[in-house]
Design a protein around this motif. Sequence first.
Motif, PDB file in Angstrom:
ATOM      1  N   PRO A  31       0.806  -1.234   0.000  1.00 26.68           N
ATOM      2  CA  PRO A  31       0.000   0.000   0.000  1.00 26.68           C
ATOM      3  C   PRO A  31       0.832   1.273   0.000  1.00 26.68           C
ATOM      4  N   MET A  32       2.113   1.200   0.394  1.00 22.25           N
ATOM      5  CA  MET A  32       2.954   2.389   0.469  1.00 22.25           C
ATOM      6  C   MET A  32       3.729   2.643  -0.820  1.00 22.25           C
ATOM      7  N   MET A  33       3.771   1.649  -1.714  1.00 21.71           N
ATOM      8  CA  MET A  33       4.547   1.792  -2.941  1.00 21.71           C
ATOM      9  C   MET A  33       3.789   2.644  -3.959  1.00 21.71           C
ATOM     10  N   PRO A  34       4.524   3.385  -4.811  1.00 23.06           N
ATOM     11  CA  PRO A  34       3.863   4.192  -5.851  1.00 23.06           C
ATOM     12  C   PRO A  34       3.051   3.303  -6.784  1.00 23.06           C
ATOM     13  N   GLN A  35       1.836   3.733  -7.095  1.00 19.32           N
ATOM     14  CA  GLN A  35       0.963   2.969  -7.964  1.00 19.32           C
ATOM     15  C   GLN A  35       1.275   3.265  -9.425  1.00 19.32           C
ATOM     16  N   ALA A  36       1.139   2.230 -10.249  1.00 18.60           N
ATOM     17  CA  ALA A  36       1.379   2.393 -11.681  1.00 18.60           C
ATOM     18  C   ALA A  36       0.304   3.281 -12.299  1.00 18.60           C
ATOM     19  N   LYS A  37       0.687   4.061 -13.312  1.00 22.45           N
ATOM     20  CA  LYS A  37      -0.252   4.939 -13.997  1.00 22.45           C
ATOM     21  C   LYS A  37      -1.262   4.114 -14.799  1.00 22.45           C
ATOM     22  N   ARG A  38      -2.490   4.593 -14.825  1.00 26.94           N
ATOM     23  CA  ARG A  38      -3.534   3.867 -15.545  1.00 26.94           C
ATOM     24  C   ARG A  38      -3.359   3.980 -17.050  1.00 26.94           C
ATOM     25  N   THR A  39      -2.721   5.037 -17.515  1.00 24.45           N
ATOM     26  CA  THR A  39      -2.508   5.228 -18.941  1.00 24.45           C
ATOM     27  C   THR A  39      -1.019   5.142 -19.246  1.00 24.45           C
ATOM     28  N   GLY A  40      -0.722   4.986 -20.525  1.00 25.50           N
ATOM     29  CA  GLY A  40       0.671   4.907 -20.930  1.00 25.50           C
ATOM     30  C   GLY A  40       1.176   3.476 -20.953  1.00 25.50           C
ATOM     31  N   ARG A  41       2.461   3.336 -21.049  1.00 29.45           N
ATOM     32  CA  ARG A  41       3.092   2.022 -21.160  1.00 29.45           C
ATOM     33  C   ARG A  41       3.005   1.280 -19.842  1.00 29.45           C
ATOM     34  N   HIS A  42       2.588   0.018 -19.908  1.00 33.94           N
ATOM     35  CA  HIS A  42       2.491  -0.797 -18.709  1.00 33.94           C
ATOM     36  C   HIS A  42       3.884  -1.261 -18.276  1.00 33.94           C
ATOM     37  N   ARG A  43       4.032  -1.476 -16.980  1.00 31.46           N
ATOM     38  CA  ARG A  43       5.308  -1.940 -16.447  1.00 31.46           C
ATOM     39  C   ARG A  43       5.577  -3.390 -16.866  1.00 31.46           C
ATOM     40  N   THR A  44       6.811  -3.621 -17.259  1.00 33.18           N
ATOM     41  CA  THR A  44       7.201  -4.987 -17.614  1.00 33.18           C
ATOM     42  C   THR A  44       7.503  -5.804 -16.369  1.00 33.18           C
ATOM     43  N   TRP A  45       8.070  -5.144 -15.362  1.00 34.40           N
ATOM     44  CA  TRP A  45       8.476  -5.831 -14.131  1.00 34.40           C
ATOM     45  C   TRP A  45       7.704  -5.253 -12.954  1.00 34.40           C
ATOM     46  N   PRO A  46       7.164  -6.112 -12.080  1.00 36.27           N
ATOM     47  CA  PRO A  46       6.413  -5.611 -10.919  1.00 36.27           C
ATOM     48  C   PRO A  46       7.332  -4.951  -9.895  1.00 36.27           C
ATOM     49  N   SER A  47       6.751  -4.044  -9.111  1.00 32.96           N
ATOM     50  CA  SER A  47       7.534  -3.310  -8.111  1.00 32.96           C
ATOM     51  C   SER A  47       8.143  -4.254  -7.075  1.00 32.96           C
ATOM     52  N   PHE A  71      16.139 -11.849 -11.459  1.00 35.40           N
ATOM     53  CA  PHE A  71      15.726 -10.465 -11.238  1.00 35.40           C
ATOM     54  C   PHE A  71      15.624  -9.731 -12.572  1.00 35.40           C
ATOM     55  N   PRO A  72      14.978  -8.549 -12.585  1.00 45.96           N
ATOM     56  CA  PRO A  72      14.945  -7.752 -13.813  1.00 45.96           C
ATOM     57  C   PRO A  72      16.352  -7.359 -14.252  1.00 45.96           C
ATOM     58  N   PRO A  73      16.513  -6.888 -15.489  1.00 45.02           N
ATOM     59  CA  PRO A  73      17.835  -6.438 -15.942  1.00 45.02           C
ATOM     60  C   PRO A  73      18.387  -5.358 -15.025  1.00 45.02           C
ATOM     61  N   ARG A  74      19.705  -5.321 -14.917  1.00 46.84           N
ATOM     62  CA  ARG A  74      20.323  -4.399 -13.959  1.00 46.84           C
ATOM     63  C   ARG A  74      20.055  -2.948 -14.326  1.00 46.84           C
ATOM     64  N   GLN A  75      19.911  -2.643 -15.638  1.00 50.29           N
ATOM     65  CA  GLN A  75      19.592  -1.271 -16.015  1.00 50.29           C
ATOM     66  C   GLN A  75      18.213  -0.865 -15.483  1.00 50.29           C
ATOM     67  N   THR A  76      17.279  -1.810 -15.515  1.00 52.51           N
ATOM     68  CA  THR A  76      15.935  -1.539 -15.008  1.00 52.51           C
ATOM     69  C   THR A  76      15.955  -1.334 -13.501  1.00 52.51           C
ATOM     70  N   VAL A  77      16.642  -2.215 -12.792  1.00 55.98           N
ATOM     71  CA  VAL A  77      16.688  -2.126 -11.323  1.00 55.98           C
ATOM     72  C   VAL A  77      17.386  -0.838 -10.903  1.00 55.98           C
ATOM     73  N   PHE A  81      15.936   2.332  -8.838  1.00 56.24           N
ATOM     74  CA  PHE A  81      16.594   2.755  -7.600  1.00 56.24           C
ATOM     75  C   PHE A  81      16.865   4.252  -7.615  1.00 56.24           C
ATOM     76  N   LEU A  82      17.382   4.770  -8.732  1.00 58.56           N
ATOM     77  CA  LEU A  82      17.661   6.208  -8.829  1.00 58.56           C
ATOM     78  C   LEU A  82      16.365   7.029  -8.750  1.00 58.56           C
ATOM     79  N   LEU A  83      15.316   6.543  -9.404  1.00 57.66           N
ATOM     80  CA  LEU A  83      14.049   7.274  -9.383  1.00 57.66           C
ATOM     81  C   LEU A  83      13.480   7.326  -7.966  1.00 57.66           C
ATOM     82  N   TRP A  84      13.443   6.169  -7.292  1.00 57.11           N
ATOM     83  CA  TRP A  84      12.916   6.123  -5.924  1.00 57.11           C
ATOM     84  C   TRP A  84      13.818   6.889  -4.962  1.00 57.11           C
ATOM     85  N   ARG A  85      15.125   6.875  -5.206  1.00 53.80           N
ATOM     86  CA  ARG A  85      16.050   7.644  -4.367  1.00 53.80           C
ATOM     87  C   ARG A  85      15.758   9.134  -4.469  1.00 53.80           C
ATOM     88  N   ASP A  86      15.628   9.626  -5.701  1.00 58.89           N
ATOM     89  CA  ASP A  86      15.404  11.059  -5.905  1.00 58.89           C
ATOM     90  C   ASP A  86      14.039  11.506  -5.392  1.00 58.89           C
TER      91      ASP A  86
END
Length: 269
Positions: A31-47, A71-77, A81-86
Amino acid sequence: MWTRTSRAQHSRAGLRIASDLTDAEWAVLEPMMPQAKRTGRHRTWPSRLVLEAIFFVLRSGCPWRMLPERFPPRQTVYGWFLLWRDRGLFEALAHRLVLLERERSGREASPSAAVIDSQSVRTTEAGGPRGYDAGKKIKGRKRHIMVDTAGRPLVLRSHSAGIQDRDGAVPPCRPRASASPSSKRSSDSAYAGERVAQATCITPEIIRKPKGQIGFAVQPRRWVVERTFAWLNRNRSRARDFERTIASAEAFLYAASVMLLVRRLGRSA
């Protein structure tokens, strides 16, 4: 002290990798994790899988390039990480989990007392801000943490080891730096300067060595923060500071706090 009951309670044997999240732990975090947007490209890998990959790097100390194939590709992870960090996600999760864990144990959500201390760790050749701690003879970075009376991390900060404790403790002591301000703060004699006292309207309580003490002796409340340092350092990536930036170093500290607290809440669910 470990017993058969406590070992079974803390066992991660049922998981594919010990750093993975159980269903009960993910139920706390989801419940605390950011929710995926309803529009646009769907996530390939779950949070959940991305977060488990970050926890694997944190716990094992492996480079991003050496993530296992499950695990997902390291570029994705690394990108997440950078997005959630910022966005300050790890810090927000840690603060929220502290409140939940305190309420679970029958305490008030906001702590009325806290303990602050620092730890100097060596850095690697990755670069970034660093300095020399003349007191501990360590070249690297210094971590300032503030915990409640049970050792739950409240504020985690990282900076050059060349900055003295009385100067580095000012940001954690400021009310705006903590989501859980305290009415009382305990610290050692290194924080007896005027800068720490003027950083907030709360006067810190300095715990000094008793007169006539010879050798080592456990000081009241001081051991709490030292135990928290030990909890954080059980993650191999925190035994040293491998990060180039202060922002990433602090994000991993908060991620270690999240892992610690969510396991407690997951076991009690």
